[in-house]
Scaffold this motif. Structure first.
Motif, PDB file in Angstrom:
ATOM      1  N   ASP A 186      -7.840  -1.444  -6.969  1.00  0.00           N
ATOM      2  CA  ASP A 186      -8.291  -1.737  -5.487  1.00  0.00           C
ATOM      3  C   ASP A 186      -9.473  -0.889  -5.148  1.00  0.00           C
ATOM      4  N   TYR A 246      -3.912   3.067  -0.698  1.00  0.00           N
ATOM      5  CA  TYR A 246      -4.383   1.731  -1.471  1.00  0.00           C
ATOM      6  C   TYR A 246      -2.922   1.661  -2.300  1.00  0.00           C
ATOM      7  N   GLY A 247      -3.222   0.265  -2.879  1.00  0.00           N
ATOM      8  CA  GLY A 247      -1.824  -0.296  -3.517  1.00  0.00           C
ATOM      9  C   GLY A 247      -1.989  -0.024  -5.150  1.00  0.00           C
ATOM     10  N   ASP A 248      -3.035  -0.163  -5.795  1.00  0.00           N
ATOM     11  CA  ASP A 248      -3.333  -0.121  -7.157  1.00  0.00           C
ATOM     12  C   ASP A 248      -4.662   0.422  -7.194  1.00  0.00           C
ATOM     13  N   MET A 295       0.795  -1.031   0.123  1.00  0.00           N
ATOM     14  CA  MET A 295      -0.013   0.162   0.086  1.00  0.00           C
ATOM     15  C   MET A 295       0.764   1.047   0.105  1.00  0.00           C
TER      16      MET A 295
END
Length: 110
Positions: free
Chosen positions: A60, A55-57, A1
């Motif tokens: 998501d 968030y990671g991507d 993240m």
């Protein structure tokens, strides 16, 4: 993240369970992403004018998700089932509540 976005989080007007969080992504098109949902337990009216989405991507931030942990008090802290988090100091302190929720992401490109 590793990605973050700034925005706000609050309960819907005249509701003690419906919520919305709105964030502006730092991508080149400055997309606006919104999480709308319903808490599993009622809370007092509150809002965070400066909330942070982690968030990671960007993928998501799509579809419906369970909010495994929704904590309120002097801060709001939401943890979604895919690791996405929303945190922020509340403008007004509320009675501490720990509950769950469900929410759906809505993307608005500007």
């Amino acid at each position: 993240m590793a990605n973050t976005a700034t925005g706000w989080f609050k309960l819907a007007k005249d509701s003690n369970t419906m919520f919305v969080g709105c964030f502006t992504l730092s991508n080149p098109t400055k997309d606006v992403i919104t999480l709308a949902g319903k808490l599993g337990a009622p809370i007092e009216q509150c809002e965070s004018a400066q909330a942070t989405l982690t968030y990671g991507d960007v993928k998501d931030l799509e579809g419906a998700h369970e909010v495994n942990h929704a904590d309120f008090g002097s801060y709001v802290s939401l943890s979604l089932d895919n690791g996405v988090r929303i945190n922020g100091a509340l403008n007004n302190q509320v009675t501490s509540v720990h509950t769950s929720a469900k929410g759906t992401w809505i993307s608005n490109q500007v």
